[in-house]
Design a protein around this motif. Structure first.
Motif, mmCIF file in Angstrom:
data_model
loop_
_atom_site.group_PDB
_atom_site.id
_atom_site.type_symbol
_atom_site.label_atom_id
_atom_site.label_comp_id
_atom_site.label_asym_id
_atom_site.label_seq_id
_atom_site.Cartn_x
_atom_site.Cartn_y
_atom_site.Cartn_z
ATOM 1 N N HIS A 76 51.626 44.693 63.970
ATOM 2 C CA HIS A 76 52.344 44.060 65.068
ATOM 3 C C HIS A 76 51.423 43.609 66.199
ATOM 4 C CE1 HIS A 76 55.716 45.413 62.857
ATOM 5 N NE2 HIS A 76 55.700 46.663 63.271
ATOM 6 N N PRO A 94 54.717 52.301 65.947
ATOM 7 C CA PRO A 94 55.515 51.380 66.754
ATOM 8 C C PRO A 94 56.214 50.356 65.857
ATOM 9 C CG PRO A 94 53.202 51.381 67.444
ATOM 10 C CD PRO A 94 53.277 52.168 66.191
ATOM 11 N N THR A 211 59.412 41.631 46.421
ATOM 12 C CA THR A 211 60.856 41.869 46.415
ATOM 13 C C THR A 211 61.533 41.059 47.512
ATOM 14 O OG1 THR A 211 60.389 43.841 47.734
ATOM 15 C CG2 THR A 211 60.950 44.186 45.425
ATOM 16 N N CYS A 245 52.181 45.487 50.387
ATOM 17 C CA CYS A 245 52.922 46.675 49.957
ATOM 18 C C CYS A 245 54.033 46.283 48.998
ATOM 19 C CB CYS A 245 53.592 47.390 51.130
ATOM 20 S SG CYS A 245 52.741 47.276 52.687
ATOM 21 N N LEU B 154 64.232 53.153 54.162
ATOM 22 C CA LEU B 154 63.164 52.883 53.205
ATOM 23 C C LEU B 154 62.007 53.842 53.399
ATOM 24 C CD1 LEU B 154 62.796 49.087 52.635
ATOM 25 C CD2 LEU B 154 64.485 50.710 51.909
ATOM 26 N N MET B 155 62.149 54.756 54.344
ATOM 27 C CA MET B 155 61.021 55.629 54.625
ATOM 28 C C MET B 155 61.355 57.080 54.287
ATOM 29 S SD MET B 155 58.978 53.817 57.590
ATOM 30 C CE MET B 155 59.321 54.953 58.873
ATOM 31 N N THR B 157 60.020 59.473 55.542
ATOM 32 C CA THR B 157 59.925 60.253 56.759
ATOM 33 C C THR B 157 61.239 60.299 57.537
ATOM 34 O OG1 THR B 157 59.045 58.253 57.732
ATOM 35 C CG2 THR B 157 57.474 59.929 57.129
HETATM 36 C C1 B12 Z 1 58.987 44.330 54.215
HETATM 37 C C2 B12 Z 1 58.447 45.691 54.580
HETATM 38 C C3 B12 Z 1 58.207 45.932 55.936
HETATM 39 C C4 B12 Z 1 58.582 44.967 57.055
HETATM 40 C C5 B12 Z 1 60.090 45.157 57.351
HETATM 41 C C6 B12 Z 1 60.830 43.931 57.869
HETATM 42 C C7 B12 Z 1 62.298 44.234 58.062
HETATM 43 N N1 B12 Z 1 62.865 43.750 59.134
HETATM 44 O O1 B12 Z 1 62.944 44.894 57.276
HETATM 45 C C8 B12 Z 1 57.656 45.456 58.223
HETATM 46 C C9 B12 Z 1 56.352 44.709 58.191
HETATM 47 C C10 B12 Z 1 58.231 45.326 59.639
HETATM 48 C C11 B12 Z 1 57.396 46.883 57.798
HETATM 49 C C12 B12 Z 1 56.974 47.861 58.683
HETATM 50 C C13 B12 Z 1 56.615 49.140 58.297
HETATM 51 N N2 B12 Z 1 56.585 49.628 57.030
HETATM 52 CO CO1 B12 Z 1 57.264 48.695 55.523
HETATM 53 N N3 B12 Z 1 57.670 47.865 53.912
HETATM 54 C C14 B12 Z 1 58.177 46.680 53.555
HETATM 55 C C15 B12 Z 1 58.286 46.519 52.014
HETATM 56 C C16 B12 Z 1 57.059 45.764 51.536
HETATM 57 C C17 B12 Z 1 59.523 45.821 51.475
HETATM 58 C C18 B12 Z 1 60.869 46.375 51.924
HETATM 59 C C19 B12 Z 1 62.010 45.403 51.641
HETATM 60 O O2 B12 Z 1 62.525 44.771 52.547
HETATM 61 N N4 B12 Z 1 62.414 45.214 50.369
HETATM 62 C C20 B12 Z 1 63.447 44.260 49.936
HETATM 63 C C21 B12 Z 1 64.854 44.851 50.022
HETATM 64 C C22 B12 Z 1 65.865 43.823 49.534
HETATM 65 O O3 B12 Z 1 64.952 45.989 49.191
HETATM 66 P P1 B12 Z 1 65.457 47.428 49.732
HETATM 67 O O4 B12 Z 1 65.266 47.509 51.167
HETATM 68 O O5 B12 Z 1 64.957 48.490 48.850
HETATM 69 O O6 B12 Z 1 67.055 47.374 49.555
HETATM 70 C C23 B12 Z 1 67.747 47.406 48.329
HETATM 71 C C24 B12 Z 1 68.105 48.820 47.840
HETATM 72 O O7 B12 Z 1 67.218 49.818 48.282
HETATM 73 C C25 B12 Z 1 69.521 49.044 48.256
HETATM 74 N N5 B12 Z 1 69.813 49.619 49.572
HETATM 75 C C26 B12 Z 1 69.158 49.513 50.727
HETATM 76 N N6 B12 Z 1 69.810 50.122 51.717
HETATM 77 C C27 B12 Z 1 70.936 50.632 51.202
HETATM 78 C C28 B12 Z 1 71.980 51.355 51.780
HETATM 79 C C29 B12 Z 1 73.056 51.776 50.990
HETATM 80 C C30 B12 Z 1 74.163 52.534 51.622
HETATM 81 C C31 B12 Z 1 73.057 51.467 49.605
HETATM 82 C C32 B12 Z 1 74.169 51.938 48.786
HETATM 83 C C33 B12 Z 1 72.008 50.738 49.025
HETATM 84 C C34 B12 Z 1 70.957 50.325 49.811
HETATM 85 O O8 B12 Z 1 70.072 47.740 48.219
HETATM 86 C C35 B12 Z 1 69.087 46.775 48.635
HETATM 87 C C36 B12 Z 1 69.328 45.450 47.962
HETATM 88 O O9 B12 Z 1 69.422 45.546 46.561
HETATM 89 C C37 B12 Z 1 58.262 48.040 51.569
HETATM 90 C C38 B12 Z 1 57.734 48.287 50.167
HETATM 91 C C39 B12 Z 1 58.788 48.881 49.250
HETATM 92 N N7 B12 Z 1 58.360 49.457 48.192
HETATM 93 O O10 B12 Z 1 59.964 48.851 49.494
HETATM 94 C C40 B12 Z 1 57.417 48.683 52.674
HETATM 95 C C41 B12 Z 1 57.628 50.181 53.064
HETATM 96 C C42 B12 Z 1 59.128 50.453 53.027
HETATM 97 N N8 B12 Z 1 57.084 50.245 54.423
HETATM 98 C C43 B12 Z 1 56.455 51.320 54.636
HETATM 99 C C44 B12 Z 1 55.802 51.649 55.870
HETATM 100 C C45 B12 Z 1 54.975 52.916 55.873
HETATM 101 C C46 B12 Z 1 55.942 50.825 56.997
HETATM 102 C C47 B12 Z 1 55.309 51.057 58.375
HETATM 103 C C48 B12 Z 1 55.292 52.477 58.889
HETATM 104 C C49 B12 Z 1 53.933 50.411 58.203
HETATM 105 C C50 B12 Z 1 52.899 50.562 59.257
HETATM 106 N N9 B12 Z 1 51.838 51.253 58.864
HETATM 107 O O11 B12 Z 1 53.048 50.020 60.314
HETATM 108 C C51 B12 Z 1 56.172 50.161 59.280
HETATM 109 C C52 B12 Z 1 57.413 50.929 59.768
HETATM 110 C C53 B12 Z 1 57.830 50.686 61.153
HETATM 111 C C54 B12 Z 1 59.135 51.442 61.410
HETATM 112 N N10 B12 Z 1 59.087 52.511 62.169
HETATM 113 O O12 B12 Z 1 60.172 51.098 60.878
HETATM 114 C C55 B12 Z 1 56.455 52.246 53.437
HETATM 115 C C56 B12 Z 1 57.364 53.452 53.617
HETATM 116 C C57 B12 Z 1 56.673 54.684 53.113
HETATM 117 C C58 B12 Z 1 57.352 55.918 53.498
HETATM 118 N N11 B12 Z 1 56.814 56.682 54.419
HETATM 119 O O13 B12 Z 1 58.363 56.211 52.966
HETATM 120 C C59 B12 Z 1 56.813 51.266 52.258
HETATM 121 C C60 B12 Z 1 57.592 51.905 51.103
HETATM 122 C C61 B12 Z 1 55.468 50.749 51.751
HETATM 123 C C62 B12 Z 1 54.696 51.839 51.013
HETATM 124 N N12 B12 Z 1 54.533 51.739 49.725
HETATM 125 O O14 B12 Z 1 54.201 52.787 51.566
HETATM 126 N N13 B12 Z 1 57.595 47.052 56.474
#
Ligand code: B12
Lengths: 358, 218
Positions: A76, A94, A211, A245, B154-155, B157
């Motif tokens: 950021h 943050p 994704t 990621c 997604l975390m 934590t």
């Molecule tokens: C894009 C992304 C970001 C973007 C987010 C933009 C936004 N506005 O959402 C940005 C760059 C801001 C970001 C920031 C961070 N991120 Co990030 N990010 C990702 C990434 C690459 C993709 C996530 C995503 O949007 N996927 C696409 C969507 C469509 O999929 P989804 O969210 O899984 O949702 C589907 C299902 O899960 C389900 N679902 C979701 N929610 C719900 C709820 C219900 C009720 C149900 C039934 C189903 C369901 O349905 C959805 C659609 O089919 C992931 C990697 C990954 N493996 O997921 C990392 C990831 C989630 N991030 C991670 C991290 C660590 C961070 C940061 C801390 C990074 C940093 N060092 O600064 C910060 C967090 C800041 C904070 N405090 O929130 C880690 C989390 C690890 C952990 N500790 O668990 C991941 C897993 C990467 C990794 N391999 O380590 N990130």
């Protein structure tokens, strides 16, 4: 230098890039936001000063002897310098609070000043540059400093909420390109500042993950910008790493065309697949699971995961660096990080012995 | 010659699938001008189109952006047709869902998709956004008398916050009145069971079936 190693990280990395023999495979677990755990400090403390930042990285390197220190300019950093606000949590990373742009057309209403990211103008940048200098002053002769910074697409999502960015990419692609261009110019300046002091930019672009966008969108809205940044880094005499990621399997070929010097992939990606696509072009970095293994696993799980990775990638033609797939989660037990380092020293010592990995 | 009802419904469907958020307005107006029934236009045209879009997303034919744009067309159409529903034909007593990303996490792309899909399926959605204080889930659930509380993270934590919300629902004395659904990449069926959440799905498309089952709609 770590007592169990025969070479310094700089010697080892140099040997790897030159295709010469070395003592063990290099390792770069993401000891980034995790570093203050070594000193039992909070994230806010870690963000408070150049001294604090450097102290944590130095302590982590002294403890583990891994192959890079990392200063977290952060994903950021660029949107923050350009006008978005961010949160300041005590013990978490943050996040963007208020995005500068409410609509993509706002890109035309702002009098952009990309020099805002320069260290003269941005206290955050200044602090990170100083932290980098402190690390290099202390250990620069033996280990390098990598810098995490955003790619243009992720930087743009810090200026305009991601759902609006995604929609605009289809509805008003020219406006999105305008925004990306501004972000990219800022990203280049950030690279320049850090290369000037002797560090290596490591570009991270999670919002361009597989994704979220598909390959053709990636090739239109992300790759050309990233290529420009990496070419810029090389032109001014620096190196550059690249990480996205999440599941980037389908983007592998495109990512390998970015011009980066090393490619890092998350645990959702199969390293042997990446090796097949581009292992003959660049060194690969990856990908012990940050969550399943580093946070939730034990020593045995960590050894098992390292072995799996070694089997997949040890023979990658341009070299392989063992790492975690992404940031080590803050609650991961510190013994697990110890175990990672021990595991690599034990299992990836030269000459490599695949029999140890069965 | 004026278009038949079936032709226009087909067009509404296509507008949503093809992400035509402007054309859909014209088609809706044409449909109403011809005196056709608003409810059928919504269900067989707009909503059917959005369901197709979900299917395409599930098959990885469509990506996140496509789903967002399809939903824009859906909402644009609903805005025109909804006011013309007959009182007795209104969408029925819609089931209410409070949704949000739990405290400490700002990843909201997945949550937004789940919200769109549930809304399409006829649920009334209350979106608390991202980084939502745990108490806010409980307060909102009480305020709107929610049928379901849906939480995303997604975390790893921040996962534990979901369990805390369930405890808070209990303390507030409304646990037996709401069902809890959880999702996000680190969440599993096992985790959902451990914290006592009734519903879990790995993706947004399945989330609809799960939600319907929870409230006894199917
Ligand atoms: C894009 C992304 C970001 C973007 C987010 C933009 C936004 N506005 O959402 C940005 C760059 C801001 C970001 C920031 C961070 N991120 Co990030 N990010 C990702 C990434 C690459 C993709 C996530 C995503 O949007 N996927 C696409 C969507 C469509 O999929 P989804 O969210 O899984 O949702 C589907 C299902 O899960 C389900 N679902 C979701 N929610 C719900 C709820 C219900 C009720 C149900 C039934 C189903 C369901 O349905 C959805 C659609 O089919 C992931 C990697 C990954 N493996 O997921 C990392 C990831 C989630 N991030 C991670 C991290 C660590 C961070 C940061 C801390 C990074 C940093 N060092 O600064 C910060 C967090 C800041 C904070 N405090 O929130 C880690 C989390 C690890 C952990 N500790 O668990 C991941 C897993 C990467 C990794 N391999 O380590 N990130």
């Amino acid at each position: 230098m770590h007592p169990l190693d025969q070479m310094t990280p700089n010697e080892r990395m140099g040997a790897m890039f030159a295709g010469e023999p070395f003592d063990r495979l290099p390792m770069m677990p993401f000891v980034i936001s995790y570093a203050p755990r070594v000193l039992n400090q909070t994230q806010r403390w870690y963000r408070a000063s150049a001294e604090n930042r450097a102290e944590c990285q130095i302590a982590a390197y002294e403890k583990w002897g891994h192959d890079t220190m990392v200063i977290e300019y952060s994903l950021h950093g660029v949107p923050h310098a350009l006008g978005s606000t961010w949160t300041d949590p005590e013990n978490a990373l943050p996040a963007i609070d208020e995005h500068l742009l409410k609509d993509v057309d706002d890109v035309d209403k702002i009098d952009w000043d990309i020099d805002a990211v320069r260290k003269e103008n941005d206290p955050w940048m200044k602090m990170n540059i100083e932290a980098t200098e402190r690390c290099l002053d202390k250990y620069g002769k033996e280990v390098g400093v990598s810098i995490t910074l955003p790619g243009a697409f992720s930087a743009a999502s810090g200026l305009l909420p991601v759902d609006k960015l995604l929609r605009a990419k289809r509805k008003k692609p020219e406006q999105v390109h305008k925004l990306l261009k501004i972000c990219n110019e800022a990203v280049k300046l950030v690279c320049e500042e850090f290369i000037k002091v002797g560090a290596t930019p490591f570009l991270c672009d999670p919002v361009a993950s597989g994704t979220i966008i598909n390959e053709s969108e990636f090739r239109e809205f992300s790759l050309p910008y990233t290529q420009e940044v990496f070419k810029f880094c090389h032109d001014i005499g620096g190196g550059c790493g690249y990480h996205i990621c999440g599941d980037t399997t389908k983007l592998t070929q495109a990512m390998s065309e970015s011009g980066c010097d090393m490619l890092s992939v998350d645990d959702a990606v199969d390293l042997s697949y990446v090796k097949g696509v581009c292992g003959d072009k660049l060194p690969l970095i990856g990908n012990v699971s940050p969550n399943a293994t580093m946070m939730l696993g034990n020593r045995e799980d960590i050894y098992r995961n390292i072995k799996e990775n070694l089997k997949q990638a040890y023979d990658s033609p341009c070299g392989y660096i063992i790492a975690t797939g992404c940031d080590i989660p803050l609650p991961a037990p510190i013994e697990n990080v110890d175990a990672f380092m021990d595991g690599v020293r034990e299992l990836a010592k030269y000459p490599l012995d695949p029999a140890k990995w069965e | 010659m004026a278009a038949s009802k079936e032709e226009l419904i087909e067009k509404l469907y296509e507008c949503v699938v093809e992400m035509e958020d402007e054309d859909v307005v014209d088609v809706c107006n044409e449909y109403l001008d011809a005196g056709y029934n608003a409810y059928d236009g919504i269900m067989d045209g707009l909503v059917a189109g959005m369901n197709k879009a979900s299917e395409l997303y599930d098959e990885e034919e469509y990506f996140v952006t496509d789903v967002l744009l399809c939903s824009d067309a859906l909402y644009a159409g609903l805005e025109i047709l909804r006011p013309h529903l007959d009182a007795d034909e209104s969408m029925g007593e819609a089931k209410k869902v409070v949704i949000g990303v739990v405290e400490g996490d700002t990843h909201d792309i997945g949550k937004n998709l789940v919200k769109i899909m549930l809304e399409t399926a006829g649920f009334e959605m209350y979106d608390l956004g991202r980084d939502v204080p745990l108490d806010a889930f409980v307060e909102k659930a009480k305020e709107v008398d929610a049928d379901i509380v849906a939480m995303s993270t997604l975390m790893t934590t921040t996962m534990s916050g979901m369990g805390t919300v369930i405890e808070k629902l209990q303390e507030a004395g409304i646990r037996d009145r709401v069902k809890v659904m959880v999702g996000g990449s680190p969440i599993s069926r096992k985790f959902a069971d451990e914290i006592g959440a009734e519903g879990y799905s790995a993706n947004a498309v399945e989330a609809v079936a799960v939600a319907k089952e929870l409230v006894g709609l199917e």
